[in-house]
Design a protein around this motif. Structure first.
Motif, short mmCIF file in Angstrom:
data_model
loop_
_atom_site.label_atom_id
_atom_site.label_comp_id
_atom_site.label_asym_id
_atom_site.label_seq_id
_atom_site.Cartn_x
_atom_site.Cartn_y
_atom_site.Cartn_z
N LEU A 275 -6.70 -3.99 4.14
CA LEU A 275 -6.59 -3.47 5.50
C LEU A 275 -7.52 -4.21 6.46
O LEU A 275 -7.17 -4.45 7.63
CB LEU A 275 -6.88 -1.96 5.52
CG LEU A 275 -5.78 -1.08 4.91
CD1 LEU A 275 -6.19 0.40 4.97
CD2 LEU A 275 -4.44 -1.26 5.63
N ALA B 123 1.17 8.95 4.85
CA ALA B 123 0.47 8.33 5.98
C ALA B 123 1.40 7.39 6.73
O ALA B 123 2.42 6.95 6.19
CB ALA B 123 -0.74 7.56 5.46
N ASN C 223 0.83 -1.21 0.00
CA ASN C 223 0.00 0.00 0.00
C ASN C 223 0.87 1.26 0.00
O ASN C 223 0.60 2.21 -0.73
CB ASN C 223 -0.92 0.03 1.22
CG ASN C 223 -2.20 -0.76 1.00
OD1 ASN C 223 -2.47 -1.17 -0.15
ND2 ASN C 223 -2.96 -0.98 2.05
N ILE D 108 0.43 10.02 -0.87
CA ILE D 108 -0.69 10.96 -1.01
C ILE D 108 -1.50 11.11 0.28
O ILE D 108 -2.37 11.97 0.39
CB ILE D 108 -1.64 10.53 -2.16
CG1 ILE D 108 -2.18 9.11 -1.90
CG2 ILE D 108 -0.94 10.62 -3.51
CD1 ILE D 108 -3.30 8.71 -2.84
N GLY D 109 -1.26 10.22 1.21
CA GLY D 109 -2.01 10.30 2.47
C GLY D 109 -3.38 9.64 2.31
O GLY D 109 -3.85 9.39 1.19
N ILE D 110 -3.99 9.35 3.44
CA ILE D 110 -5.29 8.67 3.40
C ILE D 110 -6.37 9.71 3.13
O ILE D 110 -6.44 10.74 3.82
CB ILE D 110 -5.57 7.94 4.73
CG1 ILE D 110 -4.41 6.96 5.05
CG2 ILE D 110 -6.89 7.20 4.71
CD1 ILE D 110 -4.27 6.63 6.50
P1 ADP Z 1 -6.98 -1.60 -1.56
O1 ADP Z 1 -5.53 -1.21 -1.49
O2 ADP Z 1 -7.24 -2.81 -2.32
O3 ADP Z 1 -7.88 -0.48 -1.95
P2 ADP Z 1 -6.76 -1.68 1.26
O4 ADP Z 1 -7.72 -2.21 2.27
O5 ADP Z 1 -5.39 -2.19 1.33
O6 ADP Z 1 -7.43 -1.95 -0.12
O7 ADP Z 1 -6.76 -0.11 1.35
C1 ADP Z 1 -7.95 0.61 1.44
C2 ADP Z 1 -7.77 1.98 1.09
O8 ADP Z 1 -7.02 2.68 2.06
C3 ADP Z 1 -6.99 2.21 -0.18
O9 ADP Z 1 -7.80 2.14 -1.35
C4 ADP Z 1 -6.44 3.62 0.02
O10 ADP Z 1 -7.38 4.57 -0.33
C5 ADP Z 1 -6.22 3.66 1.51
N1 ADP Z 1 -4.81 3.45 1.82
C6 ADP Z 1 -4.26 2.30 2.24
N2 ADP Z 1 -2.95 2.43 2.48
C7 ADP Z 1 -2.66 3.73 2.22
C8 ADP Z 1 -1.48 4.53 2.28
N3 ADP Z 1 -0.31 4.03 2.68
N4 ADP Z 1 -1.56 5.84 1.92
C9 ADP Z 1 -2.73 6.34 1.53
N5 ADP Z 1 -3.87 5.67 1.47
C10 ADP Z 1 -3.85 4.37 1.78
#
Ligand code: ADP
Length: 602
Positions: A566, A591, A499, A539-541
């Motif tokens: 996740l 993030a 991720n 890019i951050g969450i």
């Molecule tokens: P997926 O990657 O298949 O979308 P995840 O459950 O791994 O599913 O992640 C869910 C969402 O959380 C991602 O689509 C993204 O928007 C956000 N995300 C996860 N990890 C990060 C990260 N390191 N930085 C920014 N956003 C993240």
């Protein structure tokens, strides 16, 4: 007490021996009514200070009806002799006792007393044969032996101190009051006798509390349960029994006792409606069988040794009582416990239902796990050959366009494979069948491997990413042993790392991903734990998904995603007793994801 008796006179009444020579110590037996009478009269006339008498319930009559006797007592009292009598006041002798009270100084009552003797300060007499009504005894023992007087004085005092004023007993009889009795029984054989008698005499109700199943079985052996059964059957006595939960042996006895309520023709059997048994938990402190009959009598039998198989050996002290206050207290203890058993019964039934439901769930869970295993196999099977085949073909073909096409096939097959695994994991998590294969391992090592894998697999990332993103790992300078499922923890690490790479832009001079491992003490439970921190400069969450970040299917990714990673990672960490959380970095760039795991105490 051993008496040496010199025989004087003969059974021929004419041989008159009295008056006695009191100058020497002697013990003698006198025969014949006249002699006997003479001995008594001489005894009373010689008494200077006191006469203590212990007489059975037939004697007050003699003291009143035999005129010489009565006169001799009055004379003694007139001379200042103190007369104390202890006897049994009964309905039959009550009037004589009332008369006697007028003559002597003090009359006391004792239940069932059988003694017949008189002592003055120097002499002892004991009428030795049963007398006819209104006639003196035809044999009497006389003694002026000091030691004998002392012995008898002791016997008298023991009775005297236990006796109650005759006036009390007279009033009780006249007013029809049943006297209060509280008797402590030391001898278990006597306790057994009383036990069986009172069960036998029960007219309306028998309440029984057995503290242990052994107590129940022992009392069955002495026939108490059969008598109880008889009372219920033949005299329509209502029986309620409280006892601990059954083992198979007791269950058999109980079944015999109540002949199972569920039998087909209950109305024919009085017993079933009359005997009710309820179960209480065996309380280790409660060590007495309690029997209450007709709300009037209680018998509390303390257990000395519950391991013993016979009533005789197992029972210590017992208390018999007909005192209202005492018996009613036991009744209220019984009633309270009886009500409690209703609750206990409800709890048991609920537990049974829960057990049933659990069993169903267990079966259901088993079926679900079997389904997952089959599905996993069925879904994986077709992907694997696609992947192997594309690999084989791509090694053979030279054409770059075709090679590119094959790469697409391979990438999609890998994604399909990942999706399959994720869906199966979600199913496992939601059906609580995510089984852990725990072992002890060094977390440092697993993180390092995870990072290496990400770098090796960077082929799936664009070339730019490979060049521009830097991965740092700050490990602790020692091994960090955790007890966990190694494969599952690797899965979490690689999910978080992937991720981080995925959401870090390869533009603007690249980004950095730093992984840190820290060990510290959890403030909440004071236990040592390790925290893995994965910080990126991406890019951050996105704020809109933040609240649902760890729920299924939450995804915000330009390149497409399932939103399962996740959710699965957090579930894996939590079944290990750890936590997983995330925050956007304070500097507004990227993030940070954290997860903790308990450190193995080894
Ligand atoms: P997926 O990657 O298949 O979308 P995840 O459950 O791994 O599913 O992640 C869910 C969402 O959380 C991602 O689509 C993204 O928007 C956000 N995300 C996860 N990890 C990060 C990260 N390191 N930085 C920014 N956003 C993240």
């Amino acid at each position: 007490m051993l008496l040496y008796i010199e025989k004087f006179g003969s059974e021929d009444e004419s041989a008159l021996i009295t008056p006695l020579d009191t100058s020497t110590e002697r013990t003698e037996v006198f025969y014949g009514e006249e002699n006997t009478m003479d001995v008594v009269l001489h005894f009373t006339s010689r008494a200077k200070y006191k006469i203590d008498a212990c007489i059975d319930n037939t004697r007050p009559l003699l003291a009143i009806e035999i005129k010489e006797l009565r006169k001799s007592f009055i004379d003694a009292k007139t001379r200042g002799v103190r007369l104390r009598y202890v006897t049994e006041v009964t309905k039959d002798n009550i009037n004589y006792c009332k008369e006697l009270i007028k003559i002597i100084d003090e009359l006391r009552h004792i239940d069932g007393i059988r003694g017949n003797f008189y002592i003055s300060e120097t002499e002892y007499i004991a009428p030795a044969t049963l007398h006819d009504k209104g006639r003196p005894a035809s044999q009497i023992i006389y003694s002026n032996v000091k030691e004998i007087i002392e012995h008898q004085k002791y016997v008298f005092d023991s009775f005297w101190n236990r006796a109650i004023p005759a006036e009390h007993r007279i009033r009780e009889i006249e007013e029809g009051i049943i006297p209060n009795i509280i008797e402590i029984i030391q001898d278990s054989a006597r306790a057994q006798e009383i036990y069986l008698n009172i069960v036998n005499d029960a007219a309306e109700e028998i309440l029984l509390i057995f503290p242990t199943t052994n107590a129940f079985l022992r009392q069955d052996k002495i026939g108490a349960l059969q008598l109880t059964e008889q009372a219920a059957k033949e005299r329509n006595v209502k029986v309620r029994i409280l006892m601990p939960l059954l083992d198979s042996l007791t269950e058999h006895t109980v079944r015999n006792l109540r002949q199972e309520k569920q039998q087909q023709q209950p109305q024919k059997d009085n017993l079933k409606s009359n005997i009710e048994i309820r179960y209480i938990e065996q309380i280790s402190e409660a060590k007495a069988t309690i029997l209450i009959v007709d709300k009037k009598i209680s018998l509390v039998m303390e257990i000395r040794d519950d391991a013993k198989t016979t009533f005789y050996e197992a029972i210590g002290l017992s208390t018999y009582s007909n005192s209202q206050a005492g018996v009613l207290s036991y009744v209220s203890i019984f009633e309270n416990l009886w009500i409690q058993t209703e609750l206990y019964q409800q709890v048991r039934e609920t537990n049974k239902r829960l057990e049933g439901a659990n069993e169903q769930l267990r079966v259901h869970g088993k079926m679900q796990r079997e389904f997952i295993d089959i599905a996993a196999h069925e879904l994986r099977t077709p992907i694997q050959p696609i992947l192997s085949l594309t690999e084989v073909i791509s090694s053979r073909i030279k054409d770059t366009d075709e090679a590119e096409l094959l790469k697409v096939v391979s990438r999609n097959a890998k994604r399909l494979q990942q999706l399959t695994e994720d869906v199966l994991d979600v199913t496992r998590i939601e059906s609580n069948s995510l089984l852990l294969n725990k072992e002890q391992f060094d977390l440092n090592e697993v993180i390092t491997n995870g990072i290496n894998d990400v770098i090796a697999n960077a082929g799936t990332f664009s070339v730019k990413k490979k060049e521009n993103i830097k991965l740092f790992y700050e490990a602790i300078n020692k091994t960090v042993i955790v007890e966990a499922d190694k494969a599952r923890i690797s899965q979490v690490i690689s999910n978080l790392l992937n991720n981080a790479v995925k959401f870090t832009s390869e533009e603007e001079g690249g980004g950095t991903i730093s992984v840190t491992l820290e060990e510290h003490k959890n403030d909440y439970n004071n236990k040592r734990e390790v925290i893995v921190k994965i910080k990126d400069t991406g890019i951050g969450i996105a704020s809109e998904i933040m609240p649902r970040l760890f729920t299924k299917f939450t995804t915000k990714s330009e390149k497409g995603g399932t939103g399962l990673g996740l959710f699965i990672s957090k579930s894996i960490v939590e079944v290990h007793g750890g936590r997983l959380w995330a925050e956007n970095n304070a500097d507004g760039k990227g993030a940070t994801f954290y997860f903790s795991l308990p450190v193995s105490s080894r």
